[in-house]
Design a protein around this motif. Structure first.
Motif, mmCIF file in Angstrom:
data_model
loop_
_atom_site.group_PDB
_atom_site.id
_atom_site.type_symbol
_atom_site.label_atom_id
_atom_site.label_comp_id
_atom_site.label_asym_id
_atom_site.label_seq_id
_atom_site.Cartn_x
_atom_site.Cartn_y
_atom_site.Cartn_z
ATOM 1 N N HIS A 27 0.823 -1.215 0.000
ATOM 2 C CA HIS A 27 0.000 0.000 0.000
ATOM 3 C C HIS A 27 0.852 1.258 0.000
ATOM 4 O O HIS A 27 0.554 2.248 0.678
ATOM 5 C CB HIS A 27 -0.954 0.009 1.195
ATOM 6 N N CYS B 110 3.506 3.956 -2.593
ATOM 7 C CA CYS B 110 3.787 4.383 -3.962
ATOM 8 C C CYS B 110 4.958 3.640 -4.575
ATOM 9 O O CYS B 110 5.206 3.749 -5.777
ATOM 10 C CB CYS B 110 4.049 5.882 -3.996
ATOM 11 N N HIS C 113 -0.957 12.747 -3.756
ATOM 12 C CA HIS C 113 -0.499 11.835 -2.716
ATOM 13 C C HIS C 113 -0.291 12.576 -1.395
ATOM 14 O O HIS C 113 -0.924 12.266 -0.392
ATOM 15 C CB HIS C 113 0.802 11.168 -3.170
ATOM 16 N N TYR D 208 -4.503 12.510 -0.512
ATOM 17 C CA TYR D 208 -4.530 11.203 0.144
ATOM 18 C C TYR D 208 -3.980 11.278 1.562
ATOM 19 O O TYR D 208 -4.384 10.507 2.443
ATOM 20 C CB TYR D 208 -3.739 10.172 -0.663
ATOM 21 N N TYR E 59 -0.428 4.397 -9.220
ATOM 22 C CA TYR E 59 -0.627 4.090 -7.795
ATOM 23 C C TYR E 59 -1.730 4.936 -7.167
ATOM 24 O O TYR E 59 -2.467 4.456 -6.298
ATOM 25 C CB TYR E 59 0.699 4.158 -7.023
ATOM 26 N N TRP F 86 -5.450 3.616 -5.485
ATOM 27 C CA TRP F 86 -5.884 3.981 -4.137
ATOM 28 C C TRP F 86 -7.318 4.511 -4.112
ATOM 29 O O TRP F 86 -7.962 4.500 -3.062
ATOM 30 C CB TRP F 86 -4.952 5.030 -3.554
ATOM 31 N N GLU G 120 -10.271 2.881 -2.345
ATOM 32 C CA GLU G 120 -10.370 2.887 -0.887
ATOM 33 C C GLU G 120 -10.956 4.203 -0.371
ATOM 34 O O GLU G 120 -10.927 4.466 0.830
ATOM 35 C CB GLU G 120 -8.983 2.662 -0.275
#
Length: 212
Positions: free
Chosen positions: A8, A10, A104, A108, A173, A177, A180
Motif C-alpha cells: 500500500h 507508492c 499523494h 490522500y 498508484y 488507491w 479505498e
C-alpha cells in the motif's frame, strides 16, 4: 540495485519501472505501516524514513518517487520511459510532481492520515474541525485533482509521449488507491488504470505484491 518497498505504498510504481528497464535488481519488503521505516536500521539507510528507497549498484541511496523514476528512465533511454520531446518531457515531470506532491501528499494524506492534518489549537477544535472534516477536505481535493488530470488525458493513450512512462507509473498508484475512498475515478482515469493493468510487467509486479 535493491528496492525497499512496503504494501500500500507508492513504491509499486518504482517497482514497475525496475521491471520495465530489465536490469538485475532485488527487493526487500518491509512493514511500513508497522513502523519499519522509523527503525534504526532503516533510518541508517534512508534518514527520511520512507519508501521507495533504491540502492544503486554503486551503493548510492536514491530517494523520492519522482527523482528515482527519472533516474531509472535514464538508465534505459531507448525505452522512452521519459519523453525526449521537451514539451512532452515537461508534461511528464509536471504530472509526476502533481501526483506525488498534491494528490499523494496533500489529498490522500488527509484521507488516510487525517490526524496529521487536524488543527490542534483550541479554536479549531471548538468549532468542530476534526478528523472527519480533514478527511472530507482531502476527498474534495482528490476529486478536483482527478478532474484536472482527466482533462489532460483526453485523446491520449498515455500520460505523456506515445508510450507508457514515468508519469503513468505515478498515476497508476494513485488511481489504484481511489478504490479505498469515496471518490470515484473519472472514466478517463479508470480507462488509463485498466490499460496499465493489462501490461505483463505490471501483472508480474502485482503478483509479487499479492495484489490485483
Amino acid at each position: 540495485m535493491k528496492l525497499y518497498w512496503g504494501p500500500h505504498t507508492c513504491a509499486i510504481g518504482i517497482h514497475i519501472l525496475l521491471e520495465e528497464i530489465g536490469r538485475a535488481y532485488e527487493t526487500e519488503k518491509i512493514d511500513v505501516q508497522g513502523g519499519a521505516t522509523e527503525e534504526t536500521w532503516f533510518k541508517a539507510i534512508n534518514p527520511k524514513g520512507k519508501v521507495p528507497t533504491l540502492i544503486a549498484d554503486d551503493g548510492r541511496v536514491l530517494t523520492e518517487f519522482g527523482a528515482i523514476a527519472v533516474w531509472l528512465a535514464r538508465q534505459a533511454p531507448d525505452l522512452g520511459l521519459m519523453p525526449t520531446d521537451p514539451d512532452e518531457e515537461q508534461r511528464a515531470l509536471s504530472l509526476t510532481d502533481y501526483v506525488t506532491g498534491t494528490i499523494h501528499g496533500q489529498a490522500y494524506g488527509r484521507i488516510f492520515m487525517p490526524a496529521r492534518f487536524e488543527p490542534q489549537d483550541p479554536v479549531h477544535q471548538t468549532i468542530g474541525l476534526g478528523q472527519a472534516s480533514v478527511k472530507k477536505q482531502g476527498e474534495t481535493m482528490l476529486a478536483e485533482a482527478f478532474a484536472i488530470i482527466a482533462d489532460q488525458l483526453a485523446g491520449r493513450d498515455w500520460a505523456a509521449g506515445d508510450r507508457f512512462g514515468v508519469a503513468d507509473a505515478a498515476l497508476f498508484y494513485v488511481e489504484r488507491w481511489a478504490s479505498e475512498t469515496n471518490v470515484p475515478l473519472p472514466p478517463a482515469l479508470d480507462a488509463h488504470l485498466r490499460q496499465i493493468k493489462k501490461r505483463p510487467v505490471v501483472a508480474r509486479v502485482m503478483a509479487i505484491w499479492g495484489e490485483q
